[in-house]
Scaffold this motif. Sequence first.
Motif, PDB file in Angstrom:
ATOM      1  N   ALA A 110      15.252  33.233 -26.231  1.00 35.32           N
ATOM      2  CA  ALA A 110      14.254  32.650 -25.324  1.00 35.32           C
ATOM      3  C   ALA A 110      14.954  32.067 -24.108  1.00 35.32           C
ATOM      4  O   ALA A 110      16.053  31.514 -24.212  1.00 35.32           O
ATOM      5  CB  ALA A 110      13.457  31.554 -26.029  1.00 35.32           C
ATOM      6  N   LYS A 111      14.291  32.211 -22.960  1.00 37.06           N
ATOM      7  CA  LYS A 111      14.799  31.602 -21.729  1.00 37.06           C
ATOM      8  C   LYS A 111      13.591  31.237 -20.882  1.00 37.06           C
ATOM      9  O   LYS A 111      12.781  32.105 -20.553  1.00 37.06           O
ATOM     10  CB  LYS A 111      15.706  32.555 -20.972  1.00 37.06           C
ATOM     11  CG  LYS A 111      16.378  31.929 -19.774  1.00 37.06           C
ATOM     12  CD  LYS A 111      17.414  32.874 -19.196  1.00 37.06           C
ATOM     13  CE  LYS A 111      18.297  32.164 -18.218  1.00 37.06           C
ATOM     14  NZ  LYS A 111      19.440  32.985 -17.835  1.00 37.06           N
ATOM     15  N   VAL A 141      11.107  22.711 -24.277  1.00 35.12           N
ATOM     16  CA  VAL A 141      11.608  23.841 -25.050  1.00 35.12           C
ATOM     17  C   VAL A 141      10.505  24.410 -25.936  1.00 35.12           C
ATOM     18  O   VAL A 141      10.263  25.613 -25.960  1.00 35.12           O
ATOM     19  CB  VAL A 141      12.837  23.439 -25.897  1.00 35.12           C
ATOM     20  CG1 VAL A 141      13.222  24.543 -26.863  1.00 35.12           C
ATOM     21  CG2 VAL A 141      14.006  23.106 -24.989  1.00 35.12           C
ATOM     22  N   VAL A 142       9.810  23.548 -26.656  1.00 33.64           N
ATOM     23  CA  VAL A 142       8.782  24.010 -27.580  1.00 33.64           C
ATOM     24  C   VAL A 142       7.611  24.643 -26.850  1.00 33.64           C
ATOM     25  O   VAL A 142       7.086  25.668 -27.265  1.00 33.64           O
ATOM     26  CB  VAL A 142       8.299  22.849 -28.486  1.00 33.64           C
ATOM     27  CG1 VAL A 142       7.076  23.244 -29.291  1.00 33.64           C
ATOM     28  CG2 VAL A 142       9.427  22.408 -29.409  1.00 33.64           C
ATOM     29  N   SER A 143       7.213  24.075 -25.721  1.00 34.76           N
ATOM     30  CA  SER A 143       6.020  24.568 -25.033  1.00 34.76           C
ATOM     31  C   SER A 143       6.201  25.948 -24.432  1.00 34.76           C
ATOM     32  O   SER A 143       5.232  26.667 -24.246  1.00 34.76           O
ATOM     33  CB  SER A 143       5.594  23.589 -23.938  1.00 34.76           C
ATOM     34  OG  SER A 143       6.532  23.602 -22.883  1.00 34.76           O
ATOM     35  N   GLY A 144       7.409  26.349 -24.139  1.00 33.89           N
ATOM     36  CA  GLY A 144       7.573  27.622 -23.458  1.00 33.89           C
ATOM     37  C   GLY A 144       8.475  28.614 -24.139  1.00 33.89           C
ATOM     38  O   GLY A 144       8.691  29.697 -23.632  1.00 33.89           O
ATOM     39  N   SER A 145       8.998  28.272 -25.294  1.00 35.80           N
ATOM     40  CA  SER A 145       9.986  29.159 -25.886  1.00 35.80           C
ATOM     41  C   SER A 145       9.378  30.309 -26.667  1.00 35.80           C
ATOM     42  O   SER A 145      10.064  31.252 -27.006  1.00 35.80           O
ATOM     43  CB  SER A 145      10.928  28.366 -26.796  1.00 35.80           C
ATOM     44  OG  SER A 145      10.207  27.793 -27.867  1.00 35.80           O
ATOM     45  N   GLY A 146       8.084  30.242 -26.965  1.00 33.44           N
ATOM     46  CA  GLY A 146       7.463  31.310 -27.737  1.00 33.44           C
ATOM     47  C   GLY A 146       7.974  31.305 -29.165  1.00 33.44           C
ATOM     48  O   GLY A 146       8.639  30.377 -29.600  1.00 33.44           O
ATOM     49  N   GLU A 147       7.662  32.354 -29.873  1.00 33.52           N
ATOM     50  CA  GLU A 147       8.096  32.453 -31.258  1.00 33.52           C
ATOM     51  C   GLU A 147       9.399  33.233 -31.338  1.00 33.52           C
ATOM     52  O   GLU A 147       9.580  34.214 -30.628  1.00 33.52           O
ATOM     53  CB  GLU A 147       7.037  33.159 -32.094  1.00 33.52           C
ATOM     54  CG  GLU A 147       5.778  32.348 -32.279  1.00 33.52           C
ATOM     55  CD  GLU A 147       4.817  33.017 -33.241  1.00 33.52           C
ATOM     56  OE1 GLU A 147       5.254  33.805 -34.109  1.00 33.52           O
ATOM     57  OE2 GLU A 147       3.620  32.744 -33.122  1.00 33.52           O
ATOM     58  N   PRO A 148      10.286  32.816 -32.243  1.00 37.62           N
ATOM     59  CA  PRO A 148      11.501  33.612 -32.463  1.00 37.62           C
ATOM     60  C   PRO A 148      11.108  35.002 -32.969  1.00 37.62           C
ATOM     61  O   PRO A 148      10.011  35.189 -33.500  1.00 37.62           O
ATOM     62  CB  PRO A 148      12.250  32.828 -33.548  1.00 37.62           C
ATOM     63  CG  PRO A 148      11.691  31.448 -33.482  1.00 37.62           C
ATOM     64  CD  PRO A 148      10.273  31.600 -33.041  1.00 37.62           C
ATOM     65  N   ILE A 152      14.859  23.133 -14.331  1.00 39.86           N
ATOM     66  CA  ILE A 152      15.698  23.263 -15.528  1.00 39.86           C
ATOM     67  C   ILE A 152      15.487  24.622 -16.176  1.00 39.86           C
ATOM     68  O   ILE A 152      14.384  25.165 -16.179  1.00 39.86           O
ATOM     69  CB  ILE A 152      15.445  22.127 -16.539  1.00 39.86           C
ATOM     70  CG1 ILE A 152      13.979  22.095 -16.995  1.00 39.86           C
ATOM     71  CG2 ILE A 152      15.865  20.785 -15.962  1.00 39.86           C
ATOM     72  CD1 ILE A 152      13.718  21.180 -18.175  1.00 39.86           C
ATOM     73  N   THR A 153      16.576  25.146 -16.715  1.00 43.19           N
ATOM     74  CA  THR A 153      16.540  26.406 -17.447  1.00 43.19           C
ATOM     75  C   THR A 153      16.937  26.123 -18.879  1.00 43.19           C
ATOM     76  O   THR A 153      18.017  25.580 -19.139  1.00 43.19           O
ATOM     77  CB  THR A 153      17.504  27.433 -16.824  1.00 43.19           C
ATOM     78  OG1 THR A 153      17.133  27.630 -15.450  1.00 43.19           O
ATOM     79  CG2 THR A 153      17.458  28.752 -17.563  1.00 43.19           C
ATOM     80  N   CYS A 154      16.038  26.470 -19.806  1.00 44.94           N
ATOM     81  CA  CYS A 154      16.255  26.256 -21.237  1.00 44.94           C
ATOM     82  C   CYS A 154      16.568  27.614 -21.857  1.00 44.94           C
ATOM     83  O   CYS A 154      15.730  28.514 -21.836  1.00 44.94           O
ATOM     84  CB  CYS A 154      15.007  25.679 -21.893  1.00 44.94           C
ATOM     85  SG  CYS A 154      14.313  24.237 -21.063  1.00 44.94           S
ATOM     86  N   THR A 155      17.759  27.756 -22.401  1.00 43.40           N
ATOM     87  CA  THR A 155      18.191  29.021 -22.984  1.00 43.40           C
ATOM     88  C   THR A 155      18.499  28.808 -24.458  1.00 43.40           C
ATOM     89  O   THR A 155      19.312  27.947 -24.802  1.00 43.40           O
ATOM     90  CB  THR A 155      19.441  29.556 -22.255  1.00 43.40           C
ATOM     91  OG1 THR A 155      19.169  29.610 -20.850  1.00 43.40           O
ATOM     92  CG2 THR A 155      19.820  30.937 -22.761  1.00 43.40           C
ATOM     93  N   THR A 156      17.852  29.604 -25.316  1.00 49.55           N
ATOM     94  CA  THR A 156      18.031  29.471 -26.764  1.00 49.55           C
ATOM     95  C   THR A 156      18.624  30.752 -27.324  1.00 49.55           C
ATOM     96  O   THR A 156      18.220  31.851 -26.955  1.00 49.55           O
ATOM     97  CB  THR A 156      16.677  29.191 -27.446  1.00 49.55           C
ATOM     98  OG1 THR A 156      16.115  28.002 -26.886  1.00 49.55           O
ATOM     99  CG2 THR A 156      16.832  29.020 -28.952  1.00 49.55           C
ATOM    100  N   HIS A 157      19.593  30.583 -28.213  1.00 52.61           N
ATOM    101  CA  HIS A 157      20.165  31.737 -28.912  1.00 52.61           C
ATOM    102  C   HIS A 157      20.300  31.421 -30.402  1.00 52.61           C
ATOM    103  O   HIS A 157      20.286  30.253 -30.802  1.00 52.61           O
ATOM    104  CB  HIS A 157      21.508  32.168 -28.298  1.00 52.61           C
ATOM    105  CG  HIS A 157      22.631  31.217 -28.564  1.00 52.61           C
ATOM    106  ND1 HIS A 157      22.870  30.110 -27.791  1.00 52.61           N
ATOM    107  CD2 HIS A 157      23.566  31.197 -29.540  1.00 52.61           C
ATOM    108  CE1 HIS A 157      23.924  29.451 -28.271  1.00 52.61           C
ATOM    109  NE2 HIS A 157      24.351  30.095 -29.333  1.00 52.61           N
TER     110      HIS A 157
END
Length: 140
Positions: free
Chosen positions: A20-21, A58-65, A94-99
Amino acid sequence: MSNGSVITEEMKSMVGREIAKIVHEVDKTMLRRLAEAIDDPNPRWQEEAAPGFITAAVVSGSGEPPKELFPLKRMVAGGGDWEFNVPIKLGDVITCTTHVADLYEREGKAGKLLFIVTETSINNQRGELAAKGRATLINY
């Protein structure tokens, strides 16, 4: 699945992969709504984001894994922690990047437990690391 493992080769290949980004421009409405939600009238939160802003962003825009990471029926949050480095201020982008950081499994009373560990980095428009978080989801 091999040796009764719920972790497939496809799932293993997701470790290290970005899932997610999202980008947020921090505006007055966002800051005001969070201050109202946490019931904190401190005027500081009109110019700077309260710490809870990061998890909400992060939660509001990250969608589902990806669904491939959850082969079992149920899921529960297994905890997490955040490290805050620089304040997020009004006007920041801000840019939120999840891996996916890790996958592992354990045997529970009711069967297999799959642990999915994610890491999220939040950088501002100047490239500064504002915060970094680590979370665990448990699929069972």
